[in-house]
Scaffold this motif. Structure first.
Motif, PDB file in Angstrom:
ATOM      1  N   LYS A 160      -8.282  29.207 -20.557  1.00 33.91           N
ATOM      2  CA  LYS A 160      -8.146  30.311 -21.508  1.00 33.91           C
ATOM      3  C   LYS A 160      -9.400  31.177 -21.537  1.00 33.91           C
ATOM      4  O   LYS A 160      -9.339  32.392 -21.647  1.00 33.91           O
ATOM      5  CB  LYS A 160      -7.870  29.769 -22.917  1.00 33.91           C
ATOM      6  CG  LYS A 160      -6.421  29.351 -23.109  1.00 33.91           C
ATOM      7  CD  LYS A 160      -6.205  28.857 -24.512  1.00 33.91           C
ATOM      8  CE  LYS A 160      -4.795  28.306 -24.680  1.00 33.91           C
ATOM      9  NZ  LYS A 160      -4.678  27.402 -25.817  1.00 33.91           N
ATOM     10  N   ASP A 201      -9.539  35.054 -20.667  1.00 30.40           N
ATOM     11  CA  ASP A 201     -10.047  35.955 -21.700  1.00 30.40           C
ATOM     12  C   ASP A 201     -11.182  36.826 -21.164  1.00 30.40           C
ATOM     13  O   ASP A 201     -11.175  38.053 -21.311  1.00 30.40           O
ATOM     14  CB  ASP A 201     -10.530  35.097 -22.884  1.00 30.40           C
ATOM     15  CG  ASP A 201     -10.973  35.960 -24.046  1.00 30.40           C
ATOM     16  OD1 ASP A 201     -10.434  37.073 -24.189  1.00 30.40           O
ATOM     17  OD2 ASP A 201     -11.856  35.529 -24.811  1.00 30.40           O
ATOM     18  N   TYR A 245      -5.645  38.942 -20.757  1.00 29.84           N
ATOM     19  CA  TYR A 245      -4.753  38.796 -21.918  1.00 29.84           C
ATOM     20  C   TYR A 245      -3.944  40.063 -22.182  1.00 29.84           C
ATOM     21  O   TYR A 245      -2.906  40.020 -22.784  1.00 29.84           O
ATOM     22  CB  TYR A 245      -5.557  38.402 -23.170  1.00 29.84           C
ATOM     23  CG  TYR A 245      -5.766  36.915 -23.312  1.00 29.84           C
ATOM     24  CD1 TYR A 245      -5.456  36.247 -24.495  1.00 29.84           C
ATOM     25  CD2 TYR A 245      -6.267  36.165 -22.265  1.00 29.84           C
ATOM     26  CE1 TYR A 245      -5.635  34.878 -24.620  1.00 29.84           C
ATOM     27  CE2 TYR A 245      -6.451  34.800 -22.372  1.00 29.84           C
ATOM     28  CZ  TYR A 245      -6.134  34.158 -23.547  1.00 29.84           C
ATOM     29  OH  TYR A 245      -6.295  32.805 -23.663  1.00 29.84           O
TER      30      TYR A 245
END
Lengths: 159, 102
Positions: free
Chosen positions: B86, B90, B95
């Protein structure tokens, strides 16, 4: 006369030379995580270092040696709780280091490179220095201190 | 590598390897594109369940597939992402382009 006691810091160095082939990207990551292991790093710290090394080694393979092979030298040095990493190739070099380090910049868009290599090295390590000379090769130096936050806080952060 | 790909209706499911680096990503992208072109795939789902490590090469794999399907209104979905994955997604600004689902 008062003598000033200097705290002794442990210094340990290893130098590895390996072929610039993509199979060795994972080897370089395993080597640096084994080396840094004695400092008891958190999962996140080790992941940061592995990512930075992976990016630097990949750069040597596809940019420095343009996928034609060569030799990569990786020097790992531990000084106290700081890991210093040097990754060097004797490939084509970079004419404009500033431009190469810009986020999203890639000289090889056809290879589907994201242009995030140097940005990741910069973000995941405490400092990063790139020296390069066209025709001579490129040297990347970076370092990271392990355990700058108390262990309990660092572990909590990972939950 | 075939076992890492599955086609369900117009979705291509890609089981990502344990380490997504430049070495792994080359064959992965090539194979994914064969499926996308050969099966009229609209959407691609990347499953990171087994992935312990990913560097910027993984970002290249995702962006490359996104470019192949977005012109037909398809979308890219990432599932089972660990904290490390993640963070990489990011930091790359991905995203904005892909859906990350638990």
């Amino acid at each position: 006369m008062e003598t000033v006691k200097k705290e002794k810091s442990v210094i340990n160095t290893i130098v590895i030379k390996f072929d610039a082939i993509s199979q060795n990207e994972s080897f370089a990551r395993i080597a640096v995580s084994a080396f840094a292991g004695v400092l008891n790093p958190t999962v996140e710290e080790i992941s940061d270092i592995k990512t930075a090394v992976s990016e630097a080694v990949t750069n040597c393979i596809i940019h420095g040696y343009e996928n034609c092979g060569g030799v990569i030298t990786m020097e790992l040095m531990m000084e106290g709780n700081t890991i210093h990493i040097m990754i060097q190739d004797e490939g084509v070099g970079i004419a404009n280091v500033m431009q190469a380090m810009e986020p999203l910049y890639t000289s090889k868009p056809e290879l589907e490179r994201s242009g995030m290599g140097f940005s990741f090295m910069e973000a995941f390590m405490d400092d990063l220095h790139v020296f390069s000379e066209p025709g001579e090769g490129t040297v990347v130096r970076m370092s990271k201190s392990i355990g700058m936050l108390p262990r309990m806080v660092r572990d909590m952060d990972e939950v | 590598m075939e076992e890492n790909f599955a086609v369900i209706e117009n979705y291509l499911m890609v089981k990502m390897p344990s380490e997504v680096d430049h070495h792994e990503s080359m064959a992965l992208s090539k194979k994914a594109d064969e499926y996308i072109l050969g099966n009229r795939i609209k959407n691609v789902v990347f499953d990171f369940e087994d992935t312990k490590f990913m560097d910027s090469a993984g970002i290249g794999v995702i962006i490359g597939r996104y470019k192949k399907i977005e012109c037909f209104g398809g979308k890219v979905i990432a599932v089972n992402c660990s904290r490390q994955i993640k963070r990489i997604l990011d930091m790359s600004g991905l995203y904005k382009y892909i859906e990350v689902m638990e």
